[in-house]
Motif scaffolding. Structure first.
Motif, PDB file in Angstrom:
ATOM      1  N   UNK A 161     -17.387  13.741  -0.123  1.00 14.31           N
ATOM      2  CA  UNK A 161     -16.236  14.368  -0.777  1.00 14.31           C
ATOM      3  C   UNK A 161     -16.329  15.891  -0.689  1.00 14.31           C
ATOM      4  N   UNK A 162     -17.537  16.421  -0.798  1.00 18.34           N
ATOM      5  CA  UNK A 162     -17.710  17.876  -0.685  1.00 18.34           C
ATOM      6  C   UNK A 162     -17.433  18.353   0.741  1.00 18.34           C
ATOM      7  N   UNK A 163     -17.812  17.541   1.731  1.00 26.29           N
ATOM      8  CA  UNK A 163     -17.478  17.884   3.115  1.00 26.29           C
ATOM      9  C   UNK A 163     -15.970  17.857   3.322  1.00 26.29           C
ATOM     10  N   UNK A 164     -15.296  16.905   2.696  1.00 28.33           N
ATOM     11  CA  UNK A 164     -13.836  16.811   2.811  1.00 28.33           C
ATOM     12  C   UNK A 164     -13.176  18.069   2.265  1.00 28.33           C
ATOM     13  N   UNK A 165     -13.766  18.650   1.217  1.00 22.70           N
ATOM     14  CA  UNK A 165     -13.191  19.862   0.622  1.00 22.70           C
ATOM     15  C   UNK A 165     -13.107  20.997   1.641  1.00 22.70           C
TER      16      UNK A 165
END
Length: 411
Positions: A161-165
């Motif tokens: 999810x942090x990579x998606x950000x």
């Protein structure tokens, strides 16, 4: 137009001849001109693609509708639309749209709880990911986060999810809503991963945005997350206030699902501060509120009631809730950890501890290690140490108390 012209090895000059000028055709192909229907018909006739173009336009619209339904978890027509797109997928010539469809298939399989199809789609997408555009990468990381989350691999989900950000600006649609949704999932997976400060930061950000859009349900969910985080850092008043905020929203909006979660967490808070009877009362309310919920949702208050009664040395009532939990587990469709937890408490409650250490060491600890759930690992190592101590195996008890403390120190 350009795709099908190149497919036929036709030059712009050959296609434009007798219909439009070459510069005008170039503008049409690049989306800078809107030709009349007559010109469209003549160009399509020359390319022999009129029915295909119409069908492709319909499929593009259908894909957009399907993507939106997946975002909102709107299950009506979702299966029918998926089958229609899948059946006619060869008519879509846009590679980016094809990638988006394949990526959204992972989200679809997760939503319909088809674990085998989700696993196969995840593996296939992982192999394709090196060819993805930035838009594709946003959805790849986001949906991979959902995939790991459903497998209880919360640290892996958080990382995704942090990579998606990093690619949020490239979201295909619903920019502001995508941001809110992603921030909430970062907060949720951070909470499960015991990253308390991170969870508070993102939950507050999501809450602020949901308040501006008057999304009461999501506001309530953010208050729950904040309450859990405050509880973990021993800010009991703030935790209770957050839970009460969620409870008030749930009662105002008649949202029994949110209300059940709110009172369940108020029960947890009372259990921690050793108000056992109050905890049981809230757990019972949570249980009754889930009366019309899917049967697997009842397992949370049932497990809490079983453990709270066991903590009070009330074997009669702890056994009663144990039996109800085992009955639900026998029907399947539950996270395997609940099965392990009830197997463990079956040993504790019935006083038959012959395989208790094997359940913890051979089943529960490997499950938690695989998912990097270190805090839970600490809790079960302590249960094992207590078990050995009560059975006068003091050397083993000391060893596992020490092991538990080392795990806790790393946390």
């Amino acid at each position: 137009m350009k795709y099908h012209r190149l497919k036929l090895n036709m030059t712009q000059s050959e296609l434009a001849d007798g219909i439009v000028s070459i510069p005008y055709l170039s503008k049409i192909e690049n989306g800078y001109a809107e030709p009349s229907q007559e010109i469209i018909n003549l160009l399509c006739e020359k390319l022999d693609i009129q029915p295909l173009i119409e069908e492709q336009g319909h499929l593009v619209l259908l894909c957009k509708t399907w993507f939106k339904d997946l975002f909102y978890s709107n299950m009506k027509d979702i299966d029918q639309n998926f089958l229609q797109i899948e059946k006619n997928i060869d008519l879509i010539s846009n590679q980016d749209l094809l990638n988006l469809f394949e990526l959204h298939k992972l989200r679809y399989f997760i939503l319909i709880k088809n674990k085998k199809a989700a696993y196969e789609q995840f593996i296939w997408l992982e192999k394709q990911s090196k060819h993805f555009t930035e838009t594709n990468l946003y959805y790849w990381h986001k949906f991979s986060g959902y995939y790991h989350f459903t497998k209880s691999a919360y640290p892996k989900a958080l990382k995704r999810f942090q990579l998606a950000e990093n690619f949020l600006a490239n979201a295909y649609h619903l920019q502001s809503e995508e941001k809110n949704s992603l921030f909430y999932m970062i907060a949720l997976s951070a909470s499960y991963s015991r990253k308390t400060y991170l969870s508070i930061t993102y939950a507050n950000e999501a809450l602020d945005n949901y308040q501006k859009s008057y999304n009461q349900e999501k506001c309530g969910q953010c208050h729950i997350l904040l309450g859990i985080s405050f509880l973990r850092i021993h800010e009991m008043e703030n935790a209770l206030q957050s839970y009460r905020n969620a409870e008030n929203i749930a009662r105002l909006t008649h949202d029994n699902n949110l209300l059940a979660i709110a009172v369940q967490n108020i029960g947890n808070l009372n259990s921690i501060i050793n108000k056992s009877q109050e905890a049981i009362d809230y757990y019972l309310e949570s249980y009754k509120l889930r009366d019309k919920s899917p049967i697997e949702k009842k397992i949370v208050p049932i497990a809490s009631l079983m453990k709270e009664h066991y903590k009070r040395h009330d074997i009669y009532n702890s056994k009663r809730w144990l039996q109800e939990g085992l009955e639900i587990i026998s029907q399947g469709n539950l996270d395997s950890f609940y099965t392990l937890e009830f197997q463990l408490y079956e040993q504790l409650i019935n006083g038959d501890n012959t395989s208790l250490d094997q359940i913890i060491l051979k089943k529960i600890i490997p499950y938690l290690e695989e998912r990097e759930l270190h805090y839970e690992k600490f809790s079960y190592l302590k249960i094992l140490a207590d078990y050995y101590f009560n059975n006068r195996k003091y050397k083993l008890s000391a060893s596992y108390y020490n092991h538990a403390l080392n795990v806790r120190n790393k946390i």
